[in-house]
Design an enzyme around this catalytic site. Structure first.
Site, PDB file in Angstrom:
ATOM      1  N   CYS A  93     -13.092 -12.820  15.526  1.00 55.66           N
ATOM      2  CA  CYS A  93     -13.750 -11.706  14.852  1.00 55.66           C
ATOM      3  C   CYS A  93     -15.202 -11.613  15.311  1.00 55.66           C
ATOM      4  O   CYS A  93     -16.114 -12.126  14.664  1.00 55.66           O
ATOM      5  CB  CYS A  93     -13.675 -11.879  13.332  1.00 55.66           C
ATOM      6  N   THR A 345      -7.156  -1.256 -10.217  1.00 52.04           N
ATOM      7  CA  THR A 345      -6.185  -0.172 -10.081  1.00 52.04           C
ATOM      8  C   THR A 345      -6.779   1.120 -10.612  1.00 52.04           C
ATOM      9  O   THR A 345      -7.590   1.106 -11.545  1.00 52.04           O
ATOM     10  CB  THR A 345      -4.872  -0.482 -10.834  1.00 52.04           C
ATOM     11  N   TYR A 346      -6.395   2.226  -9.991  1.00 51.62           N
ATOM     12  CA  TYR A 346      -6.747   3.552 -10.495  1.00 51.62           C
ATOM     13  C   TYR A 346      -5.546   4.182 -11.184  1.00 51.62           C
ATOM     14  O   TYR A 346      -5.563   5.347 -11.529  1.00 51.62           O
ATOM     15  CB  TYR A 346      -7.215   4.449  -9.353  1.00 51.62           C
ATOM     16  N   ASN A 347      -4.477   3.381 -11.334  1.00 50.56           N
ATOM     17  CA  ASN A 347      -3.222   3.862 -11.924  1.00 50.56           C
ATOM     18  C   ASN A 347      -2.695   5.085 -11.194  1.00 50.56           C
ATOM     19  O   ASN A 347      -2.202   6.038 -11.796  1.00 50.56           O
ATOM     20  CB  ASN A 347      -3.413   4.181 -13.418  1.00 50.56           C
ATOM     21  N   THR A 348      -2.810   5.027  -9.865  1.00 51.28           N
ATOM     22  CA  THR A 348      -2.282   6.105  -9.036  1.00 51.28           C
ATOM     23  C   THR A 348      -1.425   5.533  -7.921  1.00 51.28           C
ATOM     24  O   THR A 348      -1.595   4.379  -7.513  1.00 51.28           O
ATOM     25  CB  THR A 348      -3.414   6.937  -8.402  1.00 51.28           C
ATOM     26  N   THR A 357       0.860   0.060 -11.720  1.00 48.79           N
ATOM     27  CA  THR A 357       1.113  -0.550 -10.407  1.00 48.79           C
ATOM     28  C   THR A 357       1.152  -2.073 -10.463  1.00 48.79           C
ATOM     29  O   THR A 357       1.143  -2.728  -9.428  1.00 48.79           O
ATOM     30  CB  THR A 357       0.030  -0.116  -9.403  1.00 48.79           C
ATOM     31  N   GLU A 422      -6.437   3.480  -1.262  1.00 48.55           N
ATOM     32  CA  GLU A 422      -5.342   2.629  -1.736  1.00 48.55           C
ATOM     33  C   GLU A 422      -5.002   1.556  -0.706  1.00 48.55           C
ATOM     34  O   GLU A 422      -4.648   0.427  -1.054  1.00 48.55           O
ATOM     35  CB  GLU A 422      -4.115   3.497  -2.050  1.00 48.55           C
TER      36      GLU A 422
END
Length: 451
Positions: A93, A345-348, A357, A422
């Site tokens: 890296c 999480t964005y619950n999407t 999720t 995401e």
């Protein structure tokens, strides 16, 4: 918040510097083409990532900066930066290596150490074996490795120093995974960060081929675009069915153990990055030994990865307290970092909102640990094959085990309807799950030595 602010300022300054260099370079290139006829290198892209649009990436990446550990500890500043160089170099890296080379020199590090690991003090050279094993096969780490470092006479490490070194090594191994997974573009003055590159025999630079920019990509992308429709809905339906099965019946402990062993064996057979070979960079490889040592060599020989049962040694019940005892407050910092990545999480899911999720996040985390032989007795590993398809598994294994082979093609091949933010969240899960897996093996070996 001090660490988060400092990290954010560093990133902001870095972005400003890069933007400024872009403008200078563009101006110089116009002058050279017009007046001098000299080729001036130009940037490869318009942002820090090869994979992700600049604005969307920066917003997501800056939110994770508080994960970067910048605290006081038993080791001197130049030792810390040199260990970061050693760890990042293990995965080639150059982005992280170059950052810490500069930091190493700024804090008064000896430039001779940068000529190669054999130019560093014996104490740091002795850390090379631990670096190698933790990066690629942490299950092979034993208390004998720990004893070798703690009882090396005048070159010995103290327990506190060793804990600090272990945290740094695991942090930069996993951060290298995140860097490659997000396609972070090297700075313009670094190798791979500009347009002046030698061509291979096929008229493509080696790094072009490794990053999936060779022939045939457009055709592949056109073919895959027809297969995207309904991908998210299928995954959501599987999650719903699995939850219903959970409510109806629970598998026996024997069946759960069998499913884990099956998934562990299958994970070793998943190829990383189509088994493409990477060219070692001399500027990076000189900072570590035995460049042929890696995860894939172990799996190819068909050797068995032993099972590490979390109920016998876990981060929450054992590792956390050990780190906090020998390196005060760091256990708490690490625990918050792990929890934040795991629970974020964005619950999407793509275009769908108000989605739980949890099941998917747990499958990703546990699959990574499964690849390292780590088993949770209360988890049904049969869920993994239902939720993670093969292209996703290839991406996960490559980014976690051989991140230098991560390609744009691989990044785009999984979760094609999901947003970049995401996928950045996936990369955070992979980074933190990997770090915790390495830490578990290292801390267990230290505990064995102490008892």
């Amino acid at each position: 918040m001090r660490h988060a602010t400092a990290a954010t300022e560093t990133m902001d300054n870095n972005s400003f510097t890069v933007t400024y260099l872009y403008k200078i370079c563009a101006h110089c290139e116009r002058l050279s083409k017009k007046d001098l006829g000299v080729r001036i290198p130009g940037p490869l892209g318009n942002g820090p990532s090869r994979f992700i649009p600049e604005k969307e990436y920066l917003e997501s990446f800056l939110r994770t900066q508080h994960y970067l550990l910048q605290m006081d500890g038993p080791l001197s500043l130049h030792y810390r930066h040199y260990i970061g160089i050693m760890a990042a170099a293990r995965h080639q890296c150059s982005y992280l290596v170059n950052l810490h080379v500069n930091d190493f020199l700024q804090v008064g590090g000896d430039p001779k150490w940068l000529n190669g690991l054999d130019g560093a003090p014996q104490k740091l050279q002795a850390l090379g074996e631990l670096n190698k094993i933790l990066a690629h096969r942490p299950w092979l780490l034993t208390k004998a490795h720990i004893e070798h470092l703690l009882k090396a006479e005048e070159h010995s490490w103290s327990l506190a120093e060793l804990i600090h070194a272990v945290v740094l090594l695991t942090h930069y191994h996993s951060l290298a995974s995140f860097t490659f997974g997000c396609g972070i573009t090297p700075e313009i003055h670094s190798d791979g960060g500009h347009t002046l590159r030698p061509l291979s025999l096929s008229q493509y630079c080696v790094c072009d081929i490794a990053n999936g920019n060779g022939h045939g990509n457009n055709l592949e992308e056109r073919r895959s675009s027809h297969q995207v429709s309904g991908e998210v809905e299928v995954l959501m339906e599987r999650m719903k069915q699995l939850q219903e099965c959970r409510d109806e019946e629970e598998a026996s402990q024997e069946e759960m153990a069998t499913r884990f062993e099956r998934e562990k064996t299958e994970s070793m057979l998943v190829a990383t990055a189509e088994e493409e070979e990477c060219v070692q960079s001399r500027d990076v490889s000189r900072h570590f030994e035995d460049p042929s040592y890696g995860y894939k060599d172990f799996s190819r020989r068909g050797e068995h990865v032993p099972t590490f049962r979390v109920q016998d040694y876990s981060w929450e019940d054992h590792g956390y307290s050990l780190v906090n005892r020998l390196y005060p407050d760091v256990g708490q910092l690490l625990d918050e970092k792990f929890q934040m990545a795991y629970n974020l999480t964005y619950n999407t899911m793509a275009m769908h909102k108000d989605v739980d999720t949890t099941m998917l996040r747990r499958a990703i985390w546990n699959y990574i640990h499964c690849m390292f032989g780590i088993r949770y007795d209360d988890y049904d590993y049969g869920e993994i094959n239902q939720l993670l398809d093969r292209s996703f598994k290839v991406y996960i294994k490559t980014m976690v085990c051989s991140p230098e082979k991560t390609t744009k093609r691989m990044y785009e091949s999984f979760w094609r309807q999901f947003q970049h933010s995401e996928k950045v969240h996936v990369n955070l899960l992979l980074m933190e799950a990997r770090m915790q897996a390495e830490l578990l093996y290292a801390l267990r070996a230290i505990t064995c030595y102490m008892t």
